[in-house]
Design an enzyme around this catalytic site. Structure first.
Site, PDB file in Angstrom:
ATOM      1  N   ASP A  90       0.800  -1.218   0.000  1.00 53.28           N
ATOM      2  CA  ASP A  90       0.000   0.000   0.000  1.00 53.28           C
ATOM      3  C   ASP A  90       0.836   1.273   0.000  1.00 53.28           C
ATOM      4  OD1 ASP A  90      -2.091  -1.805   0.174  1.00 53.28           O
ATOM      5  OD2 ASP A  90      -3.257  -0.527   1.512  1.00 53.28           O
ATOM      6  N   CYS A 100       1.492  -8.387   2.701  1.00 57.16           N
ATOM      7  CA  CYS A 100       0.819  -7.094   2.734  1.00 57.16           C
ATOM      8  C   CYS A 100      -0.686  -7.217   2.438  1.00 57.16           C
ATOM      9  CB  CYS A 100       1.501  -6.135   1.767  1.00 57.16           C
ATOM     10  SG  CYS A 100       1.144  -4.394   2.101  1.00 57.16           S
ATOM     11  N   ASP A 101      -1.358  -6.079   2.570  1.00 54.36           N
ATOM     12  CA  ASP A 101      -2.826  -6.020   2.671  1.00 54.36           C
ATOM     13  C   ASP A 101      -3.613  -6.868   1.679  1.00 54.36           C
ATOM     14  OD1 ASP A 101      -1.789  -3.981   4.217  1.00 54.36           O
ATOM     15  OD2 ASP A 101      -3.433  -2.624   3.820  1.00 54.36           O
ATOM     16  N   LYS A 102      -3.231  -6.849   0.418  1.00 52.57           N
ATOM     17  CA  LYS A 102      -4.059  -7.478  -0.603  1.00 52.57           C
ATOM     18  C   LYS A 102      -3.717  -8.942  -0.830  1.00 52.57           C
ATOM     19  CE  LYS A 102      -5.890  -3.534  -0.916  1.00 52.57           C
ATOM     20  NZ  LYS A 102      -5.090  -2.981   0.200  1.00 52.57           N
ATOM     21  N   CYS A 160       2.809  -3.770   8.046  1.00 53.24           N
ATOM     22  CA  CYS A 160       2.615  -2.674   8.991  1.00 53.24           C
ATOM     23  C   CYS A 160       2.174  -3.227  10.336  1.00 53.24           C
ATOM     24  CB  CYS A 160       1.568  -1.706   8.466  1.00 53.24           C
ATOM     25  SG  CYS A 160       2.017  -0.933   6.906  1.00 53.24           S
ATOM     26  N   SER A 162      -7.016   3.616   4.112  1.00 58.67           N
ATOM     27  CA  SER A 162      -6.046   2.705   4.708  1.00 58.67           C
ATOM     28  C   SER A 162      -6.658   2.083   5.952  1.00 58.67           C
ATOM     29  CB  SER A 162      -4.778   3.471   5.085  1.00 58.67           C
ATOM     30  OG  SER A 162      -3.987   2.714   5.985  1.00 58.67           O
TER      31      SER A 162
END
Length: 567
Positions: free
Chosen positions: A81, A122-124, A194, A470
């Protein structure tokens, strides 16, 4: 040994050319009769999120071999991101999720491999991996690969959330570039996602709640002994799943998705968990409205955690307190513990082996941090299909916000107006035209939200947007992902400067206080007002992405019963 789809009849052209290819890779004829396992590595040198994944692959491959399988590493897109959001105003972020799903389908289904272990970071990547597992329905284990070391937990400095927040202050001249430089210098001290309870850690936990990870593996410090043990155990587990023909759609049931929603509400998970869980449900072929689940369960599931950005506790403390398994244990009868998991055992059996819970960090059901939900699905005349608000872990919160609309079609426009002093207390920023089709790809509104915080207006100005946020955003009253979006003629398209907008957090509504006659006389905004000019992947995405009601899946990737019901 069960019959494997990867074993072709000897003497056929497919068998011959595959044998020639794989002998050249050092495999033997004996290997070619074993379960063939895809090691899905969404890796890149672009971000610390994935910088440790390549080192995980050899260890995982060895575990697969030791269990009697043959591993094949495949690579996919690897969006981060904070890196991938630099282009097109963040519009590449969400579309990258479905690109990963398609990457996996091409490699794994094209090669007719027997199972997958997916290295989620990560996020996705985590939602994409579960979506691909649901679509292909071959035995799969997801391995969440952990969160990063950071200055906040190690010496009281800053983590990436603080850097992001103070960048908004610097944009308005409230803090110096030198100060921001110092804050970012050592905020990230190792690989992994994160560190806060943003989208990455939320979706890692959701994977465990769904039953797609091994129990007790989320959240986890990157490169820690626990992470490495999870990697080794996953190599063994996936071969056993293939041998016993345990497929994702036997795990990803309606009950499993409901469990994940319950856990997201209990921890105050990311706003993005709603659309990701809906997309997973669609890919699994479930006739399930995840938005409605969040609405219905919100009043029944108390907030058991107060982890940054929702509260004072750190993700490290959540892990040490027992993590996702401890949260699920505290939820008791609010979960369907009969659901099957990738352990080939039920949720109940997995929870029976959980360690003691630290109730300072993970509260019991009868003594929560808050009884009001942190994640709210909103409805109303501005969001008839839904929108999302994220609030801190507290029962002491504002009842709502009423103000006058100030309209913008990009985050840059809004930040410029803020810097020029044209946004005042009592305003409701309407950031529109940056949704799935309008963007295309959903523009990011987070920078504007943090700029408002930097200007000291976070509590005095509200935001309503059809863009995305976010998972770290938890400042002020921000109504995000409004659906239907403005570019397709949603109500946001008819808002005019100075209109009165009413946000009611108790009733969970967001409304435009304009009479029907006036609205009917208006011309909607130009549907391209917030769009960027693009002829590449984003243009293709615009043409085939479905609505947020369907989790923003690509048309044809699943049977979206939710859309049919809504119509």
């Amino acid at each position: 040994m069960k019959e494997l789809r990867s074993n072709f009849s000897e003497g056929t052209s497919r068998w011959a050319v595959r044998r020639a290819q794989w002998l050249a890779l050092g495999l033997t004829d004996e290997d070619m009769r074993k379960p063939k396992i895809a090691v899905v590595n969404s890796s890149s040198d672009l971000a610390s999120c994935f910088s440790h994944l390549d080192a995980i692959v050899p260890v995982l491959k060895e575990a697969v071999r030791a269990a009697g399988g043959v591993p094949f590493e495949i690579r996919t897109a690897a969006p981060a991101d904070f890196i991938t959001s630099a282009g097109a105003g963040g519009r590449y972020i969400l579309p990258s999720r479905d690109l990963i799903v398609n990457d996996i389908e091409i490699a794994v289904e094209g090669a007719q491999l027997d199972g997958m272990v997916c290295l989620a970071s990560c996020d996705k990547t985590a939602p994409a991996h579960v979506m691909a597992a649901a679509r292909l329905d071959i035995p799969t284990v997801v391995v969440p690969c952990g969160y990063q070391r950071n200055a906040l937990s190690e010496d009281g400095g800053d983590d990436i959330e603080e850097v992001f927040r103070y960048a908004g202050h610097t944009a308005l001249g409230r803090t110096s570039v030198e100060d921001l430089t110092e804050r970012s210098q050592t905020a990230i001290r190792g690989p992994g996602v994160c560190v806060g309870l943003g989208t990455a850690n939320s979706m890692h936990i959701a994977c465990e709640a769904l039953g797609m990870t091994l129990p007790g593996t989320t959240p986890v410090r990157a490169d820690s002994p626990r992470m490495w043990q999870a990697v080794r155990d996953a190599g063994k587990a996936v071969v056993e799943l293939v041998e016993n023909d345990v497929r994702p759609r036997s795990v990803l049931t309606e009950a499993a998705v409901e469990n994940a929603v319950t856990v997201m509400l209990a921890i105050g998970g990311s706003v993005n968990s709603v659309k990701h869980l809906q997309a997973i449900a669609v890919e699994a072929g479930l006739d399930l409205d995840v938005w409605e689940l969040y609405e219905r369960k919100a009043s029944d599931v108390p907030l058991l955690c107060a982890v940054r950005p929702n509260g004072p506790f750190l993700t490290e403390q959540l892990e040490d307190a027992g993590g996702a398994r401890a949260v699920m244990g505290e939820l008791g009868g609010l979960l369907d513990t009969s659901s099957t998991t990738v352990t080939r055992r039920s949720v109940a059996a997995n929870l029976a082996e959980r360690p003691a819970t630290d109730h300072t960090v993970i509260r019991p059901l009868d003594d929560p941090f808050a009884r009001l939900p942190s994640l709210l699905v909103m409805r109303g005349s501005l969001a008839p299909e839904g929108a999302i608000v994220k609030l801190p872990a507290s029962d002491d919160r504002p009842a709502g916000f009423t103000g006058v609309a100030r309209i913008f079609h990009s985050r840059e426009e809004g930040i410029a107006a803020l810097a020029a002093g044209r946004i005042e207390p009592g305003d409701v920023i309407v950031l529109r035209g940056i949704g799935l089709k309008g963007g295309p790809g959903m523009g990011m509104a987070s920078a504007l939200v943090f700029a408002l915080d930097g200007a000291g207006l976070g509590a005095q100005v509200a935001v309503v947007t059809d863009g995305q946020l976010s998972g770290l955003v938890n400042k002020g009253i921000v109504v995000g992902e409004v659906s239907p979006e403005a570019a397709v003629g949603g109500p946001l398209a008819y808002v005019e400067e100075g209109d009165r907008v009413v946000i009611d957090l108790v009733a969970r509504t967001v409304d435009l206080d304009v009479d029907r006659h006036t609205l009917e006389s208006r011309v909607p905004m130009d549907p391209t007002a917030g769009s960027i000019d693009t002829a590449g992947y984003l243009s293709q995405y615009r043409g085939c992405v479905d609505s947020l009601r369907c989790g923003a899946v690509l048309t044809g990737s699943g049977s979206c019963q939710v859309a049919e019901v809504a119509e």
